[in-house]
Design an enzyme around this catalytic site. Structure first.
Site, PDB file in Angstrom:
ATOM      1  N   GLU A   1       0.877  -1.112   0.087  1.00 45.08           N
ATOM      2  CA  GLU A   1       0.018  -0.152  -0.067  1.00 45.08           C
ATOM      3  C   GLU A   1       1.053   1.254   0.064  1.00 45.08           C
ATOM      4  O   GLU A   1       1.610   1.650   0.874  1.00 45.08           O
ATOM      5  CB  GLU A   1      -0.898  -0.130   1.234  1.00 45.08           C
ATOM      6  CG  GLU A   1      -1.451   1.381   1.613  1.00 45.08           C
ATOM      7  CD  GLU A   1      -2.193   1.387   2.904  1.00 45.08           C
ATOM      8  OE1 GLU A   1      -2.134   0.263   3.678  1.00 45.08           O
ATOM      9  OE2 GLU A   1      -3.010   2.358   3.344  1.00 45.08           O
TER      10      GLU A   1
ATOM     11  N   ASP B   1      -1.258  -1.023   5.830  1.00 45.58           N
ATOM     12  CA  ASP B   1      -1.261  -0.444   7.159  1.00 45.58           C
ATOM     13  C   ASP B   1      -2.419  -1.191   8.048  1.00 45.58           C
ATOM     14  O   ASP B   1      -3.093  -1.587   7.787  1.00 45.58           O
ATOM     15  CB  ASP B   1      -1.488   0.903   7.267  1.00 45.58           C
ATOM     16  CG  ASP B   1      -0.280   1.731   6.524  1.00 45.58           C
ATOM     17  OD1 ASP B   1       0.778   1.152   6.493  1.00 45.58           O
ATOM     18  OD2 ASP B   1      -0.585   2.982   5.993  1.00 45.58           O
TER      19      ASP B   1
ATOM     20  N   ASP C   1      -4.268   0.213   9.765  1.00 42.88           N
ATOM     21  CA  ASP C   1      -5.361   1.113  10.178  1.00 42.88           C
ATOM     22  C   ASP C   1      -6.732   0.677   9.337  1.00 42.88           C
ATOM     23  O   ASP C   1      -6.538  -0.200   8.639  1.00 42.88           O
ATOM     24  CB  ASP C   1      -5.033   2.499  10.100  1.00 42.88           C
ATOM     25  CG  ASP C   1      -4.333   2.730   8.739  1.00 42.88           C
ATOM     26  OD1 ASP C   1      -4.694   1.726   7.917  1.00 42.88           O
ATOM     27  OD2 ASP C   1      -3.987   3.703   8.390  1.00 42.88           O
TER      28      ASP C   1
ATOM     29  N   ASP D   1      -8.108   2.357   6.886  1.00 45.68           N
ATOM     30  CA  ASP D   1      -7.651   2.259   5.574  1.00 45.68           C
ATOM     31  C   ASP D   1      -6.990   1.149   5.004  1.00 45.68           C
ATOM     32  O   ASP D   1      -7.224   0.756   4.085  1.00 45.68           O
ATOM     33  CB  ASP D   1      -6.918   3.626   4.969  1.00 45.68           C
ATOM     34  CG  ASP D   1      -7.868   4.893   4.737  1.00 45.68           C
ATOM     35  OD1 ASP D   1      -8.969   4.598   4.721  1.00 45.68           O
ATOM     36  OD2 ASP D   1      -7.001   5.798   4.616  1.00 45.68           O
TER      37      ASP D   1
END
Ligand code: TSJ
Length: 651
Positions: free
Chosen positions: A435, A508, A510, A512
């Site tokens: 990403e 990640d 998180d 997203d």
């Protein structure tokens, strides 16, 4: 009176067999097996409810780590068993395979994957307490597992079933403490339980399921599921934020040759087909005879209908089945006896009698619904959508063969972003899908270029759920991915051409990142399913924390690990990584990419129904309740819900 000594321990020897080979009875001693214990107990209450004797089932994760299940049914029989001379309760908990199958006219519809029951739960628990309320009286009995000089004793009654008081209620409550000597983990997962109870609530219309989590003081959690619309509510939920072609799902139910068939279906403006099937509340992820029957009947009934209304003329060829299933969400639920499972993961219904039963019910019930004047619009919508789908399919076929001629997909510019590896043996090579450009850069510098290739992804991946094939092929991110994989997609997919043994998603930790992961998995699931089923897809696990003291640094995957590492440690510095981008190439290699140190989770479709649910549920980007699912993807490493048994591969 019965005294519980040597002779009883003899009787209990059956349960010791369960202790010796727990895997044979509950599949595994990991998180999955642990939850299996709960499902075995819940199944009994669901049976009671399905037979019309109970309407509320409560699961509680108790403070002490035990789990209780309570229903308001008739209560496990308390009378003395004719042959065995002990109470029904004792039989149920001490006789292997006795299950809940008492009385001769009440048979069990539900039943876990292995159909084993309460005695197995007893054998694998430290202790079990049973309370039965029936006929104005309250009864209780408890069991214990212990070790002494003679070895292990499992599920031994602490005394016979005893009347302990009076009550106006009726029902059964079973509390058990999973044995930490058996299971790798004895911590149950609230979300896994909630999801399954919700599924059961959809599949068993009207039954109320409650879930309480009392384990954390001051942070009690609670859920309740109850759907008067049953499978119709299920379909509405699955269609979530899609735009349905008609407001109410079509509901079909009937019984043929002792097979109860229930189907709900609804088309949306989407393109994918989402058929979820169950037998006795067990997801049949690999489909089987009931799904075949459904598809065959839908095609036949719809083609007949199209001819009757003149949409298809005599000279016209019939529309194909997939045209009628474009954008279709359906739930098929069967209740039958003697179920047989087949397939790689034993989640495919094999009973040949299921197909004609479903066909018969569909052909009996669907035409009158289509013909009903009230439903004229609905019927026209389905027929019209199928005609459009057929045209689009034809157009796509032409476009695809053109594309093939120009070998569009094989062209070089598409792989421009890929940093390939030098090694040429696909069996050794790994593809990291990373990403963001900056993390992609670090990965590129940090990798071992002999066998690790890097494909950086910019921004969000296309949500393939809402797109037809042409649009997927137009998306640049996905085209580079498809080219890199080498397998082709959809009908053209061929695992033999896979250029990498491991395809690793690195995003990640998180929300997203979770979302990107979900979208990629959706793509893999829809277009390159073999990649997942053959175990080539992994989720990389970058650390969340770096603990540094002097020259030594320790990386931690999660809060739990951090707690362990820092316990009693003084004078250290703590760094929390917000994203992959914060790591330098060396750190990324060391923690996440180096086969010697890294941790990766392999995505396996042992529980593809869950995958499908999540994938479908994720399609709404903006709907608030779906946030939690996105978060679950973010938590991929912490629970095994998505991948079913997401194996922790330390390599
Ligand atoms: F088996 C068990 F211990 F796991 C268990 C059974 C656990 C829980 C929470 C509930 C039950 C259970 C069993 N709930 N309801 C029943 N019902 C019967 O066992 C039952 C009662 C009466 C008759 C009958 O024919 O009169 C038949 C059955 C199967």
């Amino acid at each position: 009176m019965h005294d519980y000594t040597v002779s009883d321990i003899k009787v209990m020897e059956g349960l010791e067999a369960v202790r010796v080979r727990p895997g044979m009875y509950i599949g595994s001693t990991g998180s999955r097996g642990l939850h299996h214990l709960l499902w075995e107990i819940v199944d009994n209450s669901v049976d009671e409810a399905a037979n019309g004797y109970a309407d509320t089932i409560t699961v509680t994760l108790e403070r002490d780590g035990s789990v209780s299940v309570e229903d308001n049914g008739r209560g496990i029989p308390v009378g003395i068993h004719e042959k065995l001379g002990v109470s029904g309760v004792e039989v149920v908990f001490t006789q292997l395979h006795a299950g809940g199958k008492f009385g001769n006219d009440s048979y069990s519809y539900s039943g876990g994957l292995h159909g084993v029951g309460a005695s197995v739960v007893n054998a694998l628990s430290e202790w079990v307490k049973v309370e039965v309320a029936t006929g104005g009286k309250l009864y209780a009995m408890s069991f214990k597992s212990f070790e002494d000089k003679d070895g292990m004793h499992s599920g031994i009654p602490e005394g016979p079933l005893a009347e302990i008081g009076r009550t106006r209620r009726q029902g059964t409550k079973v509390t058990f403490m999973p044995d930490a000597r058996v299971f790798e983990t004895v911590e149950m997962n609230f979300e896994i339980i909630a999801r399954r109870l919700r599924e059961l609530a959809y599949l068993n219309r009207g039954v109320r399921f409650k879930l309480f989590d009392l384990r954390e003081r001051g942070n009690a959690k609670e859920r309740e599921y109850h759907f008067e619309g049953g499978v119709c509510d299920f379909v509405k939920y699955l269609n979530g934020d899609k735009i349905p072609l008609y407001p109410e799902p079509i509901y079909i139910s009937g019984k043929k040759d002792n097979i109860v068939v229930e189907i709900a279906m609804q088309h949306s403006d989407g393109y994918s087909e989402n058929v979820f099937s169950y037998v006795n509340n067990i997801p049949t992820t690999e489909g089987g005879t009931h799904e075949t029957g459904f598809r065959a009947a839908l095609t036949k009934v719809m083609n007949d209908y199209c001819r009757r209304i003149g949409l298809l003329k005599d000279k016209d060829a019939s529309l194909s089945g997939e045209d009628f299933r474009e954008g279709l969400t359906a739930v098929i639920s069967l209740k039958m006896q003697n179920i047989q499972f087949e397939g790689q993961t034993k989640t495919k219904l094999g009973n040949t009698e299921a197909r004609p039963a479903v066909e018969w019910v569909m052909q009996d019930k669907l035409p009158p619904i289509l013909e009903d004047l009230k439903n004229a619009e609905l019927s026209a919508m389905i027929a019209d959508k199928a005609v459009k789908a057929a045209k689009a399919r034809e157009a796509a076929r032409k476009a695809k063969s053109m594309a093939r001629e120009k070998s569009k997909l094989e062209n070089a510019p598409l792989v421009g972003k890929l940093s390939s590896c030098t090694g040429r043996d696909p069996k050794l090579n790994e593809l990291f899908i990373v990403e963001g450009d900056s993390a992609g850069g670090s990965a590129k510098q940090g990798r071992d270029r002999r066998f690790q290739a890097i494909l950086p992804l910019r921004g969000k991946v296309l949500n393939v759920e809402k797109k037809r094939l042409e649009q997927v092929l137009e998306n640049e991110e996905l085209r580079s991915l498809i080219t890199a994989l080498g397998t082709g997609i959809g009908e053209d997919f061929n695992i033999d051409n896979l250029k990498y043994d491991k395809v690793v998603i690195l995003s990640d930790a998180d929300q997203d990142g979770g979302h990107i992961r979900a979208l990629l998995l959706t793509f893999f699931y829809r277009y390159t399913k073999g990649l997942i089923t053959d175990g080539h897809v992994y989720i990389g696990q970058p650390p969340l924390y770096k603990v540094q003291k002097g020259d030594t640094a320790v990386y931690c995957q999660d809060d739990k690990e951090l707690e362990k590492v820092t316990k009693g440690l003084k004078g250290y510095t703590l760094q929390r990584y917000k994203g992959l981008g914060e790591m330098n190439p060396e750190q990324l290699w060391e923690t996440t990419m180096d086969p010697k140190n890294r941790t990766m989770v392999r995505v396996s479709i042992e529980d593809a129904a869950t995958v499908e649910h999540l994938v479908t549920l994720l399609m709404g980007d903006k709907v608030a309740p779906r946030k939690e699912y996105i978060q679950e993807f973010a938590d991929f490493n912490k629970n095994d819900s998505f991948a079913g048994k997401a194996k922790l591969d330390n390599q």
